[in-house]
Design an enzyme around this catalytic site. Structure first.
Site, short mmCIF file in Angstrom:
data_model
loop_
_atom_site.label_atom_id
_atom_site.label_comp_id
_atom_site.label_asym_id
_atom_site.label_seq_id
_atom_site.Cartn_x
_atom_site.Cartn_y
_atom_site.Cartn_z
CD GLN A 17 -12.77 2.50 1.25
OE1 GLN A 17 -12.19 1.98 0.55
NE2 GLN A 17 -12.67 3.98 1.60
CD GLU A 138 -7.02 3.18 3.04
OE1 GLU A 138 -5.95 3.05 2.65
OE2 GLU A 138 -7.96 2.80 2.87
CG ASP A 167 -10.96 2.40 5.09
OD1 ASP A 167 -11.41 1.92 6.09
OD2 ASP A 167 -10.90 3.52 4.75
N GLY A 245 11.35 -6.01 -6.35
CA GLY A 245 11.67 -7.38 -6.43
C GLY A 245 12.82 -7.70 -7.18
N GLY A 246 13.47 -8.73 -7.58
CA GLY A 246 14.51 -9.25 -8.34
C GLY A 246 14.66 -8.46 -9.54
#
Length: 412
Positions: A17, A138, A167, A245-246
């Protein structure tokens, strides 16, 4: 219309892959990708088959827009032919185990002698060091690149992500390196070596978790729903569906309660007033205990519980419609079935149907790269050795009789 990489010849010595995902992308961009396989073929032709004696979807979905030739590179004649293929190529890509190509007699120094302009890209599991000879898969790359330790819920085990960041994620990084090397060649006239490790690519995709690792030195990660677990932590914990995140986000349940009946909701400061009205709690918009992001931060779990009490009464598409009407960032959790059937993805040529000479049609993912002057047409993956005569006779100039002998002698 010409393609972005028209005229670029890629010698594709990859399998499974990580490598094929890179070379397929180059093919989508217009490169002539010649997939060199052992006479037995890429192992994934036979893996996870859904139809007997037909190339698997594993292979077909990673090898569109390529030509296939077979070659036994361990034979002396095979080495001679490989030398000529290298001489005629702009890019060579491989993802064998460490040192495998060197042991064939094709070190980087030898490859440079054959073709000083070639860009030689290698995808490996790890960089130089104690992990170099580890076998890479993977989920091994996810485990060692920072993804698994930060995926899942705090009270559960580390989890792999369904996205193939080890991959295919590495394959995309390899394409970036290859394109940069081709661009630099325009100025220098020289090719160069491109090395990409799966562990490194996963780590690059996990950079926000390294951000949070450093933030821990200065206190708890307040944006995490399990912030109390981070107060004295020395490593970033798993945080479920936190946005990272924020702006806090979470997946909330919807009716009728199936495994993918969820909508992911992000609560921005400007969205709190309309959201509180939607969920039937308009008084929270002005309540000092809830009105500001700072006041909501210590009780994110309760906030999303209130939202879920509303969303759980409605189908996810109704929840989506109402949230979007107020410009609240959100998205439904789409199952694989819903993605395959999604009309907008089909219209954007991201889910495409491709004709295959043996299996009929199959569904695959289209190119996410949309270039105005280089449109992509997804062409079926090649049959094993389908282009032997085309490449060896038509391009390398071998005779028909030699081609027959090469096959008889197991060279192709």
């Amino acid at each position: 219309m010409t393609k972005a990489l028209e005229g670029v010849r890629v010698l594709d010595m990859t399998h499974v892959q990580s490598g094929p995902s890179a070379t397929q992308l180059l093919g989508w961009l217009g490169a002539d990708v010649v997939k060199l396989e052992a006479p037995s073929g890429d192992i994934t032709r036979k893996q996870l088959r859904d139809l007997p004696d037909v190339d698997s979807l594993y292979f077909t979905m990673l090898n569109c827009n390529k030509r296939s030739i077979t070659l036994n590179t361990k034979s002396e004649r095979g080495k001679e032919i490989l030398t000529e293929l290298i001489r005629r190529s702009d890019v060579m890509v491989e993802n064998f185990g460490p040192g495998a190509v060197d042991r064939m007699g094709f070190t980087w120094e030898r490859i440079q002698e054959i073709n000083p302009r070639i860009v030689y890209a290698s995808i490996k599991g790890f960089g130089e060091g104690p992990y170099t000879n580890f076998k890479a898969y993977e989920v091994v790359a996810q485990a060692m690149g920072g993804s698994m330790s930060t995926t899942g819920f705090a009270d559960g085990p580390p989890l792999a992500t369904g996205a193939q960041i080890g991959d295919s994620g590495t394959g995309i990084h390899a394409v970036a390196g290859i394109l940069a090397a081709l661009f630099q060649r325009e100025n220098t006239g020289r090719g160069q070596r491109v090395n990409v490790a799966m562990q490194h690519a996963v780590l690059n995709l996990c950079r926000v978790k390294l951000r949070d690792q450093q933030r821990l030195e200065h206190g708890a990660l307040a944006e995490y729903p399990n912030a109390q677990d981070t107060a004295d932590a020395d490593e970033v914990p798993r945080s479920g569906n936190a946005s990272g995140g924020g702006q806090p986000g979470w997946a909330v349940k919807c009716a009728p309660g199936g495994p993918n009946d969820y909508v992911y909701v992000i609560v921005q400061p400007v969205g709190w007033k309309p959201l509180s009205a939607l969920i039937g709690r308009p008084e929270l918009a002005d309540d000092p205990e809830w009105a500001t992001p700072e006041s909501r931060l210590p009780k994110l779990g309760k906030m999303f519980q209130l939202i879920e009490e509303w969303s759980a009464t409605l189908p996810k598409w109704d929840v989506l419609e109402q949230l979007n009407a107020h410009n609240i960032p959100c998205g439904p959790i789409l199952s694989t079935k819903e993605i395959v059937e999604d009309e907008s993805l089909a219209a954007n040529e991201m889910v495409v149907r491709v004709e295959h000479p043996e299996r009929g049609t199959f569904t695959t993912v289209g190119s996410p790269l949309k270039l105005s002057d280089s449109p992509v047409e997804i062409v079926t993956s090649p049959l094993l050795g389908e282009h032997n005569a085309e490449v060896y006779v038509g391009e390398l100039g071998l005779g028909d009789e030699e081609l027959r002998l090469l096959k008889t002698n197991g060279v192709i």
